[in-house]
Every structure is written in structure tokens, then in C-alpha cells.
Design a protein around this motif. Sequence first.
Motif, PDB file in Angstrom:
ATOM      1  N   LEU A  62      -0.592   1.031 -11.967  1.00 39.23           N
ATOM      2  CA  LEU A  62      -1.432   0.140 -12.773  1.00 39.23           C
ATOM      3  C   LEU A  62      -2.043  -1.004 -11.957  1.00 39.23           C
ATOM      4  CD1 LEU A  62       0.752  -0.123 -16.001  1.00 39.23           C
ATOM      5  CD2 LEU A  62      -1.313   1.251 -15.646  1.00 39.23           C
ATOM      6  N   MET A  63      -1.760  -1.053 -10.658  1.00 37.08           N
ATOM      7  CA  MET A  63      -2.292  -2.138  -9.826  1.00 37.08           C
ATOM      8  C   MET A  63      -3.819  -2.180  -9.847  1.00 37.08           C
ATOM      9  SD  MET A  63      -0.170  -4.244  -8.564  1.00 37.08           S
ATOM     10  CE  MET A  63      -1.185  -5.008  -7.313  1.00 37.08           C
ATOM     11  N   ASN A  64      -4.465  -1.039 -10.015  1.00 34.66           N
ATOM     12  CA  ASN A  64      -5.927  -1.021 -10.070  1.00 34.66           C
ATOM     13  C   ASN A  64      -6.465  -1.783 -11.281  1.00 34.66           C
ATOM     14  OD1 ASN A  64      -6.020   0.540  -7.780  1.00 34.66           O
ATOM     15  ND2 ASN A  64      -6.171   2.464  -8.898  1.00 34.66           N
ATOM     16  N   TYR A  65      -5.603  -2.046 -12.250  1.00 34.66           N
ATOM     17  CA  TYR A  65      -6.016  -2.717 -13.481  1.00 34.66           C
ATOM     18  C   TYR A  65      -5.569  -4.180 -13.525  1.00 34.66           C
ATOM     19  CZ  TYR A  65      -6.765   2.124 -14.652  1.00 34.66           C
ATOM     20  OH  TYR A  65      -7.194   3.426 -14.626  1.00 34.66           O
ATOM     21  N   LEU A  66      -5.205  -4.720 -12.366  1.00 33.55           N
ATOM     22  CA  LEU A  66      -4.748  -6.102 -12.293  1.00 33.55           C
ATOM     23  C   LEU A  66      -5.786  -7.073 -12.853  1.00 33.55           C
ATOM     24  CD1 LEU A  66      -2.490  -8.010 -11.315  1.00 33.55           C
ATOM     25  CD2 LEU A  66      -3.638  -8.070  -9.095  1.00 33.55           C
ATOM     26  N   SER A  67      -7.047  -6.728 -12.723  1.00 33.19           N
ATOM     27  CA  SER A  67      -8.107  -7.616 -13.225  1.00 33.19           C
ATOM     28  C   SER A  67      -8.093  -7.742 -14.747  1.00 33.19           C
ATOM     29  CB  SER A  67      -9.479  -7.121 -12.763  1.00 33.19           C
ATOM     30  OG  SER A  67      -9.746  -5.847 -13.309  1.00 33.19           O
ATOM     31  N   LEU A  68      -7.387  -6.849 -15.438  1.00 32.86           N
ATOM     32  CA  LEU A  68      -7.307  -6.911 -16.899  1.00 32.86           C
ATOM     33  C   LEU A  68      -6.184  -7.824 -17.394  1.00 32.86           C
ATOM     34  CD1 LEU A  68      -7.802  -3.124 -17.716  1.00 32.86           C
ATOM     35  CD2 LEU A  68      -9.526  -4.944 -17.719  1.00 32.86           C
TER      36      LEU A  68
ATOM     37  N   PRO B 290      -0.366  -0.721 -21.293  1.00 34.36           N
ATOM     38  CA  PRO B 290       1.031  -1.127 -21.157  1.00 34.36           C
ATOM     39  C   PRO B 290       1.227  -2.317 -20.235  1.00 34.36           C
ATOM     40  CG  PRO B 290       0.654   0.719 -19.706  1.00 34.36           C
ATOM     41  CD  PRO B 290      -0.656   0.458 -20.438  1.00 34.36           C
ATOM     42  N   LEU B 291       0.133  -2.885 -19.699  1.00 37.60           N
ATOM     43  CA  LEU B 291       0.257  -4.038 -18.804  1.00 37.60           C
ATOM     44  C   LEU B 291       0.974  -5.197 -19.489  1.00 37.60           C
ATOM     45  CD1 LEU B 291      -3.328  -3.963 -17.275  1.00 37.60           C
ATOM     46  CD2 LEU B 291      -1.214  -3.541 -16.023  1.00 37.60           C
ATOM     47  N   TYR B 292       0.584  -5.483 -20.734  1.00 43.63           N
ATOM     48  CA  TYR B 292       1.170  -6.601 -21.466  1.00 43.63           C
ATOM     49  C   TYR B 292       2.692  -6.473 -21.520  1.00 43.63           C
ATOM     50  CZ  TYR B 292       2.180 -10.015 -25.065  1.00 43.63           C
ATOM     51  OH  TYR B 292       2.704 -11.087 -25.743  1.00 43.63           O
ATOM     52  N   SER B 293       3.177  -5.328 -21.963  1.00 39.29           N
ATOM     53  CA  SER B 293       4.624  -5.128 -22.115  1.00 39.29           C
ATOM     54  C   SER B 293       5.353  -5.147 -20.780  1.00 39.29           C
ATOM     55  CB  SER B 293       4.914  -3.802 -22.819  1.00 39.29           C
ATOM     56  OG  SER B 293       4.416  -3.846 -24.123  1.00 39.29           O
ATOM     57  N   LYS B 294       4.804  -4.465 -19.796  1.00 36.56           N
ATOM     58  CA  LYS B 294       5.462  -4.384 -18.486  1.00 36.56           C
ATOM     59  C   LYS B 294       5.636  -5.773 -17.877  1.00 36.56           C
ATOM     60  CE  LYS B 294       5.150   0.248 -17.535  1.00 36.56           C
ATOM     61  NZ  LYS B 294       6.378   0.936 -17.772  1.00 36.56           N
ATOM     62  N   ILE B 295       4.615  -6.609 -18.017  1.00 33.03           N
ATOM     63  CA  ILE B 295       4.677  -7.935 -17.409  1.00 33.03           C
ATOM     64  C   ILE B 295       5.487  -8.898 -18.269  1.00 33.03           C
ATOM     65  CG2 ILE B 295       3.320  -9.924 -16.660  1.00 33.03           C
ATOM     66  CD1 ILE B 295       1.077  -7.833 -15.989  1.00 33.03           C
ATOM     67  N   SER B 296       5.237  -8.927 -19.573  1.00 34.91           N
ATOM     68  CA  SER B 296       5.927  -9.902 -20.430  1.00 34.91           C
ATOM     69  C   SER B 296       7.433  -9.645 -20.486  1.00 34.91           C
ATOM     70  CB  SER B 296       5.331  -9.923 -21.831  1.00 34.91           C
ATOM     71  OG  SER B 296       5.501  -8.694 -22.474  1.00 34.91           O
ATOM     72  N   ASP B 297       7.849  -8.391 -20.382  1.00 37.67           N
ATOM     73  CA  ASP B 297       9.287  -8.082 -20.403  1.00 37.67           C
ATOM     74  C   ASP B 297      10.007  -8.591 -19.158  1.00 37.67           C
ATOM     75  OD1 ASP B 297       8.934  -6.823 -22.815  1.00 37.67           O
ATOM     76  OD2 ASP B 297       9.057  -4.790 -22.011  1.00 37.67           O
ATOM     77  N   LYS B 298       9.301  -8.697 -18.034  1.00 36.97           N
ATOM     78  CA  LYS B 298       9.930  -9.072 -16.765  1.00 36.97           C
ATOM     79  C   LYS B 298       9.565 -10.478 -16.293  1.00 36.97           C
ATOM     80  CE  LYS B 298      11.662  -4.961 -16.022  1.00 36.97           C
ATOM     81  NZ  LYS B 298      13.061  -4.678 -15.951  1.00 36.97           N
ATOM     82  N   LEU B 299       8.610 -11.121 -16.948  1.00 32.90           N
ATOM     83  CA  LEU B 299       8.141 -12.425 -16.504  1.00 32.90           C
ATOM     84  C   LEU B 299       9.218 -13.487 -16.680  1.00 32.90           C
ATOM     85  CD1 LEU B 299       5.542 -13.801 -15.429  1.00 32.90           C
ATOM     86  CD2 LEU B 299       5.005 -14.352 -17.790  1.00 32.90           C
ATOM     87  N   VAL B 300       9.525 -14.193 -15.606  1.00 33.86           N
ATOM     88  CA  VAL B 300      10.520 -15.259 -15.635  1.00 33.86           C
ATOM     89  C   VAL B 300       9.774 -16.587 -15.600  1.00 33.86           C
ATOM     90  CG1 VAL B 300      12.431 -16.308 -14.356  1.00 33.86           C
ATOM     91  CG2 VAL B 300      12.188 -13.815 -14.419  1.00 33.86           C
ATOM     92  N   GLN B 301      10.176 -17.499 -16.460  1.00 36.08           N
ATOM     93  CA  GLN B 301       9.528 -18.814 -16.507  1.00 36.08           C
ATOM     94  C   GLN B 301       9.837 -19.586 -15.229  1.00 36.08           C
ATOM     95  OE1 GLN B 301       7.438 -20.144 -18.858  1.00 36.08           O
ATOM     96  NE2 GLN B 301       7.535 -18.117 -19.755  1.00 36.08           N
TER      97      GLN B 301
END
Length: 98
Positions: free
Chosen positions: A41-47, A68-79
Amino acid sequence: MEIIWKHTENKTSLNHESRINLEYAVRLQVVKILIKEAEHLMNYLSLVGIQIDASNGKVSVHPETPEPLYSKISDKLVQPNATNVQEPVSSLLATAHF
């Protein structure tokens, strides 16, 4: 990737250096998450949209980021702790736009 700075009416906000360091840390974290979890999904980083609250440094994935970018990132994003974000390796990297 788009960084969306959310400004509140609160006069207290992060100083310029803290904002740069926070943005760098968040960009790096998002790229690492995608490489580890979904390299295809790296090709879609601009989204990807990341929202940062300028008053407290709270970070979230913008709701308009597609699945699935939203879920993949929000599930692993650390504040990141806005006041303790490590200095970037170089000031050039901190100002680079991905």
C-alpha cells in the motif's frame, strides 16, 4: 501524505520546533507502519491524511483516509509525546515533504 493541523481557539499551542519534530515523528511512524503491515500500500501513501491538534499534539488518522489504509494506520498509531519528541536526524529531513 497530508498533514492537517487542527488549530483551536486556545492561545496555547506547540512552538514551531515542537510542531516540526512532531510532524517528522508522525510521518516516520506512518511510513514504518505501512512498510511493516502493508508494504503493497506504500504507493497510496498520498491518500493518507493525518490530523494533528496544534494545542496538545494529539494525532489521529483523518476520516477521509480510505480503507484499508485508515484501519492499518489507526490501529498501530502511537500518540507521540509532543514535548518529548526526539530531534530529527537532520533539519533537512524535518522539512522534507513526502
